[in-house]
Design a protein around this motif. Structure first.
Motif, PDB file in Angstrom:
ATOM      1  N   GLU A   1       0.842  -1.192   0.000  1.00  0.00           N
ATOM      2  CA  GLU A   1       0.000   0.000   0.000  1.00  0.00           C
ATOM      3  C   GLU A   1       0.878   1.243   0.000  1.00  0.00           C
ATOM      4  O   GLU A   1       1.806   1.364   0.810  1.00  0.00           O
ATOM      5  CB  GLU A   1      -0.914   0.008   1.229  1.00  0.00           C
ATOM      6  CG  GLU A   1      -1.895   1.180   1.225  1.00  0.00           C
ATOM      7  CD  GLU A   1      -2.833   1.168   2.420  1.00  0.00           C
ATOM      8  OE1 GLU A   1      -4.042   1.347   2.207  1.00  0.00           O
ATOM      9  OE2 GLU A   1      -2.349   0.972   3.551  1.00  0.00           O
TER      10      GLU A   1
ATOM     11  N   THR B   1      -1.765  -0.844  -4.108  1.00  0.00           N
ATOM     12  CA  THR B   1      -2.850   0.126  -3.989  1.00  0.00           C
ATOM     13  C   THR B   1      -2.281   1.440  -3.479  1.00  0.00           C
ATOM     14  O   THR B   1      -1.190   1.474  -2.893  1.00  0.00           O
ATOM     15  CB  THR B   1      -3.937  -0.368  -3.021  1.00  0.00           C
ATOM     16  OG1 THR B   1      -3.342  -0.630  -1.740  1.00  0.00           O
ATOM     17  CG2 THR B   1      -4.595  -1.634  -3.545  1.00  0.00           C
TER      18      THR B   1
ATOM     19  N   ARG C   1      -3.462   5.269  -1.515  1.00  0.00           N
ATOM     20  CA  ARG C   1      -4.510   6.082  -0.901  1.00  0.00           C
ATOM     21  C   ARG C   1      -3.887   7.307  -0.246  1.00  0.00           C
ATOM     22  O   ARG C   1      -2.744   7.283   0.201  1.00  0.00           O
ATOM     23  CB  ARG C   1      -5.306   5.287   0.128  1.00  0.00           C
ATOM     24  CG  ARG C   1      -4.532   4.868   1.365  1.00  0.00           C
ATOM     25  CD  ARG C   1      -5.441   4.140   2.360  1.00  0.00           C
ATOM     26  NE  ARG C   1      -4.692   3.624   3.498  1.00  0.00           N
ATOM     27  CZ  ARG C   1      -4.435   4.329   4.602  1.00  0.00           C
ATOM     28  NH1 ARG C   1      -4.892   5.586   4.716  1.00  0.00           N
ATOM     29  NH2 ARG C   1      -3.744   3.790   5.594  1.00  0.00           N
ATOM     30  N   ARG C   2      -4.679   8.369  -0.177  1.00  0.00           N
ATOM     31  CA  ARG C   2      -4.218   9.626   0.423  1.00  0.00           C
ATOM     32  C   ARG C   2      -4.632   9.716   1.876  1.00  0.00           C
ATOM     33  O   ARG C   2      -5.764   9.408   2.243  1.00  0.00           O
ATOM     34  CB  ARG C   2      -4.790  10.813  -0.359  1.00  0.00           C
ATOM     35  CG  ARG C   2      -4.411  12.175   0.215  1.00  0.00           C
ATOM     36  CD  ARG C   2      -4.861  13.301  -0.688  1.00  0.00           C
ATOM     37  NE  ARG C   2      -4.586  14.612  -0.106  1.00  0.00           N
ATOM     38  CZ  ARG C   2      -4.770  15.774  -0.740  1.00  0.00           C
ATOM     39  NH1 ARG C   2      -5.219  15.772  -1.998  1.00  0.00           N
ATOM     40  NH2 ARG C   2      -4.496  16.918  -0.125  1.00  0.00           N
ATOM     41  N   ASP C   3      -3.679  10.138   2.708  1.00  0.00           N
ATOM     42  CA  ASP C   3      -3.949  10.385   4.133  1.00  0.00           C
ATOM     43  C   ASP C   3      -3.000  11.503   4.565  1.00  0.00           C
ATOM     44  O   ASP C   3      -1.834  11.265   4.855  1.00  0.00           O
ATOM     45  CB  ASP C   3      -3.714   9.125   4.959  1.00  0.00           C
ATOM     46  CG  ASP C   3      -3.988   9.347   6.456  1.00  0.00           C
ATOM     47  OD1 ASP C   3      -4.255  10.502   6.848  1.00  0.00           O
ATOM     48  OD2 ASP C   3      -3.910   8.363   7.215  1.00  0.00           O
TER      49      ASP C   3
END
Length: 533
Positions: free
Chosen positions: A26, A55, A57-59
């Motif tokens: 990730e 994968t 994802r933005r955080d």
């Protein structure tokens, strides 16, 4: 609009590698309002599109620095972090981290892997790097590898140009600069072996014991640059038992940016050539021993006998408390940058005094700098820096610069480069923290003058790495080079020299390889004839 950082060629290359990923990965990223954040998001989205195992994802709360991203192995504590966009020289670090976190086997010696896994403690490393630095990937990749092997080791690679306030606050004026648990740990090229030696107090003693336990070689090559690699390969091809020991594979080549005069290869870069040298050497039965620096040499009392002829027939190379023995020894320890030997040089090392324009130039963006030396390396450094810094002053000791005409023509066409000849640098001055200028004597008038600069790049040639041969009986000339004959033989029977540490003219990669081949063949000839020609 975000830049397309992964062109079709890079996508194709990366696409051919991602099938090696066996664990789910990730990519977690944090962004700010700068355009680089858009570029990073696009880069990570493109990477994630290449494999179902990846994968993204933005955080924005995941990282204190923005833009940043982590490569994490899903369901584990394994991960590495990049603050910035690892392209340029660091793209290989990104690819390697992606593969290693993704479960691709780590290609290191099992003993070294075990040492990293067994390190007891919590280590939070931060490396400040530049995308134009050829030394930085070695450090970034070493620490990333260690973080994958041992979850108690964490590493963040920080692209200095995107976090200039932090770089300024920590007074980082040379890359790579490494911090451990908030304190400065070191600077410059550092390998996994180097990190383990410093973190594991017993590592040095165990390494010395391993050296002492090795059986004598027929030929021992000391130095892992082009000369040493060539010598070892030629010896191995003759069927002799050969050891190849040194501080770092590739030697000074690793500090070279563009290489355009290596015949048959129109263009390459130092790290790539260094890796190719090691790959070639590993095609043969060569015992390669890294991260060892020779400290002294003891010549055989009765050279020329076989490895079973007793201690008197064997030369000994000492590495601190460890030692290796061999019937013949080829010394190919190369050279290092020559220093000025003036006040302030040591005090401001890595605080304005530096040797690598490619690595450290970006840290002096918009500032005035000086280059000491008007040979090819100095003028090339000035031209390289001119595109980044405010202005460059070249100081040359002689009456004229010694660089090739084609380089001097480029200097004349570059408005922010000035050249001062007949200039003897006398002191590098600073404010106690950083370089603020230098003084020099005008050799035509004996007048003392000064130049206000924030950085001093020293490019005045090389000094051979032969101090460890002092009092060894091996003949050295006045500059400290090993004196050899046309076969690479020294005055000590069974000892040969090759490359930049010898008196061979013209310190060039191709010349070093040729002299290494000569020394290797001469060592073989000495072996089969018992030292008689």
């Amino acid at each position: 609009m975000a830049k397309q950082l992964l062109d079709d060629n890079l996508k194709k290359q990366l696409g051919s590698l991602v099938p090696r990923i066996t664990e789910d990965v990730e990519l977690v990223y944090s962004l700010d309002e700068r355009p680089q954040s858009e570029d990073l998001e696009q880069l990570l989205t493109d990477i994630a599109s290449l494999s179902e195992k990846i994968t993204a994802r933005r955080d924005d709360d995941a990282h204190p620095r923005q833009p940043s991203f982590s490569i994490n192995r899903v369901g584990s504590d394994i991960g590495v972090t990049f603050a910035g966009i690892p392209m340029g020289h660091e793209f290989s670090s990104l690819v390697l981290a992606l593969l290693q976190v993704g479960g691709n086997p780590i290609k290191e010696e099992q003993d070294l892997i075990d040492q990293v896994k067994n390190l007891d403690g919590d280590y939070e490393f931060v490396t400040y790097m530049s995308l134009t630095c050829q030394n930085c990937p070695t450090v970034v990749q070493a620490l990333n590898t260690m973080a994958v092997l041992n979850p108690r080791i964490k590493h963040t690679a920080v692209e200095g140009s995107l976090f200039q306030d932090e770089v300024k606050d920590r007074n980082v004026l040379a890359v790579p600069t490494i911090y451990l648990n908030g304190e400065e740990f070191g600077q410059g090229r550092t390998t996994i072996e180097d990190f383990v030696r410093r973190l594991d107090e017993g590592a040095g003693a165990r390494e010395a014991e391993k050296l002492n336990e090795k059986e004598p070689y027929e030929v021992l090559v000391v130095g892992q640059g082009p000369a040493g690699a060539a010598a070892a390969i030629y010896v191995a091809r003759k069927g002799l038992r050969v050891g190849l020991v040194g501080e770092r594979f590739g030697g000074q080549v690793l500090d070279t940016n563009a290489i355009e005069n290596f015949v048959s290869v129109p263009y390459t870069e130092g790290p790539q050539l260094g890796a190719a040298l090691e790959d070639h050497a590993r095609q043969y039965e060569i015992d390669i021993i890294k991260a060892q620096s020779a400290t002294s040499f003891t010549a055989a009392a009765q050279p020329g006998g076989g490895v079973d002829a007793g201690e008197d027939a064997l030369h000994t190379v000492h590495f601190g408390d460890g030692a290796l023995k061999a019937r013949e020894v080829i010394v190919a320890t190369g050279a290092q940058w020559r220093t000025l030997g003036v006040p302030g040089e040591d005090e401001y090392r890595n605080k304005g005094v530096t040797f690598c324009p490619h690595c450290d130039g970006p840290l002096f963006k918009g500032k005035s700098v000086a280059v000491i030396g008007g040979g090819n390396s100095g003028i090339e450094a000035a031209l390289d820096l001119a595109g980044v810094v405010k202005d460059v002053t070249v100081l040359e000791f002689g009456e004229a610069c010694r660089a090739d005409d084609v380089l001097m023509d480029k200097v004349e066409a570059t408005s922010n480069i000035s050249v001062i000849t007949s200039a003897a640098t006398t002191e590098i001055v600073g404010d106690g923290k950083n370089v603020t200028g230098l003084t020099y004597t005008d050799r035509t008038t004996d007048e003392s003058k000064s130049v206000d600069v924030a950085g001093v790049f020293i490019q005045i040639g090389l000094v051979p790495n032969t101090k460890w041969l002092a009092d060894s009986g091996v003949e050295l000339n006045t500059p400290g080079e090993i004196v050899t004959d046309r076969r690479g033989a020294t005055n000590v029977p069974g000892v040969f020299g090759a490359g930049d540490c010898t008196d061979v003219p013209f310190k060039q990669i191709i010349v070093a390889e040729g002299s290494g081949a000569t020394a290797g063949l001469s060592a073989w000839e000495f072996s089969v004839t018992g030292g008689k020609r």
